[in-house]
Scaffold this active site. Structure first.
Site, PDB file in Angstrom:
ATOM      1  N   CYS A 118      44.976  47.892  38.685  1.00 41.92           N
ATOM      2  CA  CYS A 118      43.534  47.417  38.897  1.00 41.92           C
ATOM      3  C   CYS A 118      43.608  45.868  39.101  1.00 41.92           C
ATOM      4  O   CYS A 118      42.924  45.268  40.182  1.00 41.92           O
ATOM      5  CB  CYS A 118      42.889  47.773  37.681  1.00 41.92           C
ATOM      6  SG  CYS A 118      41.087  47.418  37.666  1.00 41.92           S
ATOM      7  N   CYS A 119      44.293  44.941  38.354  1.00 42.07           N
ATOM      8  CA  CYS A 119      44.174  43.724  38.549  1.00 42.07           C
ATOM      9  C   CYS A 119      44.689  43.676  40.076  1.00 42.07           C
ATOM     10  O   CYS A 119      44.260  42.447  40.867  1.00 42.07           O
ATOM     11  CB  CYS A 119      45.266  42.884  37.753  1.00 42.07           C
ATOM     12  SG  CYS A 119      44.612  42.841  36.128  1.00 42.07           S
ATOM     13  N   CYS A 204      37.471  43.946  30.248  1.00 41.01           N
ATOM     14  CA  CYS A 204      38.689  43.431  29.891  1.00 41.01           C
ATOM     15  C   CYS A 204      38.436  42.037  28.818  1.00 41.01           C
ATOM     16  O   CYS A 204      39.770  41.494  28.652  1.00 41.01           O
ATOM     17  CB  CYS A 204      39.778  43.216  30.962  1.00 41.01           C
ATOM     18  SG  CYS A 204      39.830  44.884  32.141  1.00 41.01           S
ATOM     19  N   CYS A 228      47.279  38.530  34.783  1.00 42.12           N
ATOM     20  CA  CYS A 228      46.875  39.443  35.635  1.00 42.12           C
ATOM     21  C   CYS A 228      47.715  39.401  37.060  1.00 42.12           C
ATOM     22  O   CYS A 228      47.675  40.520  37.770  1.00 42.12           O
ATOM     23  CB  CYS A 228      45.587  39.317  36.017  1.00 42.12           C
ATOM     24  SG  CYS A 228      45.232  37.701  36.874  1.00 42.12           S
TER      25      CYS A 228
END
Length: 233
Positions: A118-119, A204, A228
């Site tokens: 996702c990052c 997050c 990240c």
């Protein structure tokens, strides 16, 4: 840049203040210096330094699509205060749709691998587009932010992005930063006053408890290095 030239530049920058260092970098690499702001307190200081001296450094930010409303509102306030335009980069639409199809809308909670995927889609890939064609990437990293960052240098080669990375606030303390923000009335995210020290995407990020590490509020559900991928070493 050759190793000796890098060492010479690092030595010069170590003798300069943050604003002097930014001016030197802008002069040495005309039109090829960019600053990535996440609208955190460190980044707000650097934005003020750049704006106050009208330095030719392009400021950009990454809108992941999952930011706090307070962060986006701060972006607007910052542009208004400093009479500048912060270029915003967004993740690729098809990549986001594919990611959500694969892992679900909040699938990043399920594993470190999912979270890093996702990052990558929401932050790392847009960053690479923002840095492309430039020679120096200015960041707001401070060495005391986390154990992962204590060994960073003021200027170093970022292998992942093939670019020089300059950290003008590397040796600033938290108190020094707050004093500067108060003195120059720099706008900041109101979430900081609610215990959110390091602010990223809303799902997050949580407020930290007294005595917790400043990065404890990021990806709090996992045991990792709390990065990240933007500043991989």
């Amino acid at each position: 840049m050759q190793k000796k030239n890098m060492q010479d530049l690092e030595s010069r920058l170590d003798q300069l203040s943050a604003v002097e260092g930014l001016a030197l970098i802008a002069d040495l690499f005309p039109g090829k210096v960019v600053f990535s702001t996440s609208l955190g307190q460190e980044d707000q200081v650097i934005t003020q330094l750049i704006a106050s001296q009208n330095l030719p450094i392009q400021i950009f930010s990454l809108d992941t699509g999952r930011l706090f409303p307070e962060t986006l509102e701060l972006l607007a306030r910052t542009e208004s205060k400093y009479k500048t335009r912060i270029k915003v980069y967004y993740p690729d639409r098809e990549s986001v749709e594919s990611l959500v199809t694969d892992i679900g809308i909040n699938g990043f909670y399920e594993s470190v691998e999912n979270r890093k995927s996702c990052c990558y889609v929401r932050k790392v890939e847009p960053l690479k587009r923002a840095l492309a064609g430039n020679e120096v990437w200015v960041t707001g990293l401070r060495s005391e932010q986390s154990a992962n960052r204590t060994s960073m240098k003021r200027i170093e080669w970022d292998e992942a992005n093939q670019i020089l990375k300059y950290n003008p606030l590397l040796d600033w303390s938290f108190d020094q930063m707050i004093t500067y923000i108060e003195e120059y009335k720099i706008p900041y995210n109101p979430l900081h006053d609610k215990g959110y020290i390091s602010i990223g995407c809303a799902p997050c990020t949580r407020a930290i408890l007294p005595g917790e590490d400043p990065r404890a509020g990021r990806w709090w559900w996992e045991d990792s290095k709390k990065e990240c991928g933007l500043h991989s070493r």
